[in-house]
Design a protein around this motif. Sequence first.
Motif, PDB file in Angstrom:
ATOM      1  N   ARG A   1       0.835  -1.189   0.000  1.00 53.06           N
ATOM      2  CA  ARG A   1       0.000   0.000   0.000  1.00 53.06           C
ATOM      3  C   ARG A   1       0.871   1.240   0.000  1.00 53.06           C
ATOM      4  O   ARG A   1       2.005   1.218   0.474  1.00 53.06           O
ATOM      5  N   GLN A   2       0.318   2.315  -0.525  1.00 49.30           N
ATOM      6  CA  GLN A   2       1.035   3.575  -0.585  1.00 49.30           C
ATOM      7  C   GLN A   2       0.072   4.720  -0.319  1.00 49.30           C
ATOM      8  O   GLN A   2      -0.891   4.912  -1.055  1.00 49.30           O
ATOM      9  N   ALA A   3       0.345   5.452   0.742  1.00 46.30           N
ATOM     10  CA  ALA A   3      -0.415   6.646   1.078  1.00 46.30           C
ATOM     11  C   ALA A   3       0.268   7.858   0.459  1.00 46.30           C
ATOM     12  O   ALA A   3       1.471   7.827   0.179  1.00 46.30           O
ATOM     13  N   PRO A   4      -0.480   8.954   0.251  1.00 48.57           N
ATOM     14  CA  PRO A   4       0.133  10.155  -0.335  1.00 48.57           C
ATOM     15  C   PRO A   4       1.341  10.622   0.467  1.00 48.57           C
ATOM     16  O   PRO A   4       1.281  10.757   1.688  1.00 48.57           O
ATOM     17  N   GLY A   5       2.447  10.859  -0.227  1.00 48.69           N
ATOM     18  CA  GLY A   5       3.662  11.331   0.411  1.00 48.69           C
ATOM     19  C   GLY A   5       4.443  10.280   1.166  1.00 48.69           C
ATOM     20  O   GLY A   5       5.456  10.618   1.797  1.00 48.69           O
ATOM     21  N   LYS A   6       4.004   9.031   1.123  1.00 51.41           N
ATOM     22  CA  LYS A   6       4.666   7.956   1.853  1.00 51.41           C
ATOM     23  C   LYS A   6       5.227   6.912   0.895  1.00 51.41           C
ATOM     24  O   LYS A   6       4.784   6.796  -0.252  1.00 51.41           O
TER      25      LYS A   6
ATOM     26  N   ASP B   1      -5.004   3.493   7.622  1.00 52.75           N
ATOM     27  CA  ASP B   1      -4.984   2.453   6.606  1.00 52.75           C
ATOM     28  C   ASP B   1      -5.311   2.999   5.223  1.00 52.75           C
ATOM     29  O   ASP B   1      -5.198   2.270   4.232  1.00 52.75           O
ATOM     30  N   THR B   2      -5.741   4.246   5.154  1.00 52.60           N
ATOM     31  CA  THR B   2      -6.084   4.857   3.875  1.00 52.60           C
ATOM     32  C   THR B   2      -4.872   4.873   2.957  1.00 52.60           C
ATOM     33  O   THR B   2      -3.807   5.373   3.320  1.00 52.60           O
ATOM     34  N   ALA B   3      -5.030   4.313   1.762  1.00 52.31           N
ATOM     35  CA  ALA B   3      -3.930   4.218   0.810  1.00 52.31           C
ATOM     36  C   ALA B   3      -4.446   3.585  -0.469  1.00 52.31           C
ATOM     37  O   ALA B   3      -5.566   3.072  -0.522  1.00 52.31           O
TER      38      ALA B   3
ATOM     39  N   THR C   1      -5.957  -0.339  -6.069  1.00 56.47           N
ATOM     40  CA  THR C   1      -7.332  -0.017  -5.735  1.00 56.47           C
ATOM     41  C   THR C   1      -7.337   0.867  -4.493  1.00 56.47           C
ATOM     42  O   THR C   1      -6.604   0.616  -3.542  1.00 56.47           O
ATOM     43  N   GLN C   2      -8.141   1.921  -4.523  1.00 53.11           N
ATOM     44  CA  GLN C   2      -8.160   2.899  -3.441  1.00 53.11           C
ATOM     45  C   GLN C   2      -8.975   2.391  -2.263  1.00 53.11           C
ATOM     46  O   GLN C   2     -10.112   1.949  -2.429  1.00 53.11           O
TER      47      GLN C   2
END
Length: 118
Positions: free
Chosen positions: A38-43, A89-91, A112-113
Amino acid sequence: QVQLVESGGGLVQAGGSLRVSCAASGNIFSFNAMGWYRQAPGKQRELVAAITRGGTTNYADSVKGRFTISRDNAKNTVYLQMNGLKPEDTAVYYCAAGFNLARMTDYWGQGTQVTVSS
Protein backbone atom coordinates in the motif's frame (compact mmCIF):
# COMPACT_ATOMS: atom_id res chain seq x y z
CA GLN A 1 3.25 -11.66 -19.22
CA VAL A 2 1.38 -11.70 -15.91
CA GLN A 3 -1.60 -9.46 -15.29
CA LEU A 4 -2.84 -8.66 -11.79
CA VAL A 5 -6.26 -7.08 -11.36
CA GLU A 6 -7.42 -5.73 -8.02
CA SER A 7 -10.99 -5.18 -6.93
CA GLY A 8 -12.98 -4.43 -3.80
CA GLY A 9 -11.61 -1.07 -2.70
CA GLY A 10 -13.86 1.68 -1.47
CA LEU A 11 -14.81 4.09 1.29
CA VAL A 12 -15.53 2.76 4.77
CA GLN A 13 -16.02 4.15 8.27
CA ALA A 14 -13.32 3.72 10.88
CA GLY A 15 -13.78 0.36 12.58
CA GLY A 16 -15.39 -1.13 9.51
CA SER A 17 -14.30 -3.95 7.23
CA LEU A 18 -13.42 -4.38 3.60
CA ARG A 19 -12.18 -7.23 1.42
CA VAL A 20 -9.96 -6.65 -1.58
CA SER A 21 -9.22 -9.28 -4.21
CA CYS A 22 -6.43 -9.83 -6.72
CA ALA A 23 -6.86 -12.11 -9.72
CA ALA A 24 -3.79 -13.22 -11.69
CA SER A 25 -3.73 -14.26 -15.33
CA GLY A 26 -1.12 -15.05 -17.96
CA ASN A 27 2.03 -16.98 -17.05
CA ILE A 28 0.81 -17.79 -13.56
CA PHE A 29 3.59 -20.32 -12.93
CA SER A 30 6.23 -17.61 -13.14
CA PHE A 31 5.64 -16.69 -9.48
CA ASN A 32 5.14 -18.48 -6.17
CA ALA A 33 4.08 -15.63 -3.89
CA MET A 34 1.38 -12.98 -4.05
CA GLY A 35 0.36 -10.22 -1.73
CA TRP A 36 -0.43 -6.59 -1.11
CA TYR A 37 1.50 -3.37 -0.77
CA ARG A 38 0.00 0.00 0.00
CA GLN A 39 1.04 3.58 -0.58
CA ALA A 40 -0.41 6.65 1.08
CA PRO A 41 0.13 10.16 -0.33
CA GLY A 42 3.66 11.33 0.41
CA LYS A 43 4.67 7.96 1.85
CA GLN A 44 6.76 5.07 0.59
CA ARG A 45 5.09 1.93 -0.65
CA GLU A 46 5.04 -0.67 2.13
CA LEU A 47 4.34 -4.36 2.37
CA VAL A 48 0.98 -5.19 3.96
CA ALA A 49 0.70 -8.97 3.63
CA ALA A 50 1.93 -11.80 1.43
CA ILE A 51 1.24 -15.49 0.92
CA THR A 52 2.84 -18.39 -0.97
CA ARG A 53 1.06 -21.07 -2.97
CA GLY A 54 1.66 -23.37 0.00
CA GLY A 55 0.00 -20.99 2.45
CA THR A 56 2.97 -19.43 4.26
CA THR A 57 2.08 -15.85 5.23
CA ASN A 58 3.80 -12.64 6.22
CA TYR A 59 2.19 -9.51 7.67
CA ALA A 60 3.25 -6.00 8.49
CA ASP A 61 3.23 -5.40 12.25
CA SER A 62 0.73 -2.58 11.81
CA VAL A 63 -1.96 -4.93 10.45
CA LYS A 64 -1.37 -8.12 12.45
CA GLY A 65 -4.57 -9.21 14.16
CA ARG A 66 -6.71 -7.03 11.89
CA PHE A 67 -5.95 -8.17 8.34
CA THR A 68 -6.01 -11.71 6.98
CA ILE A 69 -4.58 -12.80 3.64
CA SER A 70 -5.80 -15.95 1.91
CA ARG A 71 -5.60 -17.55 -1.50
CA ASP A 72 -7.47 -19.76 -3.90
CA ASN A 73 -4.85 -21.38 -6.10
CA ALA A 74 -7.48 -22.85 -8.43
CA LYS A 75 -8.74 -19.35 -9.16
CA ASN A 76 -5.27 -17.77 -9.07
CA THR A 77 -6.73 -15.24 -6.68
CA VAL A 78 -5.55 -13.72 -3.41
CA TYR A 79 -7.81 -11.99 -0.90
CA LEU A 80 -7.11 -9.51 1.85
CA GLN A 81 -9.78 -9.26 4.54
CA MET A 82 -9.36 -5.99 6.40
CA ASN A 83 -11.11 -5.61 9.75
CA GLY A 84 -10.97 -2.85 12.32
CA LEU A 85 -9.94 -0.33 9.70
CA LYS A 86 -8.29 2.88 10.82
CA PRO A 87 -7.85 6.21 9.02
CA GLU A 88 -4.13 5.46 8.78
CA ASP A 89 -4.98 2.45 6.61
CA THR A 90 -6.08 4.86 3.87
CA ALA A 91 -3.93 4.22 0.81
CA VAL A 92 -3.83 2.79 -2.66
CA TYR A 93 -3.49 -0.96 -2.26
CA TYR A 94 -1.41 -2.71 -4.91
CA CYS A 95 -1.42 -6.40 -5.63
CA ALA A 96 2.02 -7.87 -6.30
CA ALA A 97 3.52 -11.23 -7.23
CA GLY A 98 7.01 -12.70 -7.36
CA PHE A 99 9.36 -15.62 -6.92
CA ASN A 100 8.94 -15.95 -3.15
CA LEU A 101 8.09 -13.96 -0.04
CA ALA A 102 11.46 -12.26 -0.13
CA ARG A 103 10.86 -11.20 -3.71
CA MET A 104 7.20 -10.84 -4.60
CA THR A 105 7.55 -7.58 -6.50
CA ASP A 106 8.15 -8.87 -10.03
CA TYR A 107 4.61 -8.02 -11.13
CA TRP A 108 2.22 -5.27 -10.08
CA GLY A 109 -1.44 -4.48 -10.38
CA GLN A 110 -2.82 -1.01 -11.03
CA GLY A 111 -4.02 -0.54 -7.47
CA THR A 112 -7.33 -0.02 -5.73
CA GLN A 113 -8.16 2.90 -3.44
CA VAL A 114 -9.09 2.20 0.17
CA THR A 115 -10.30 5.21 2.14
CA VAL A 116 -11.18 5.04 5.84
CA SER A 117 -13.09 8.00 7.22
CA SER A 118 -12.84 9.16 10.83
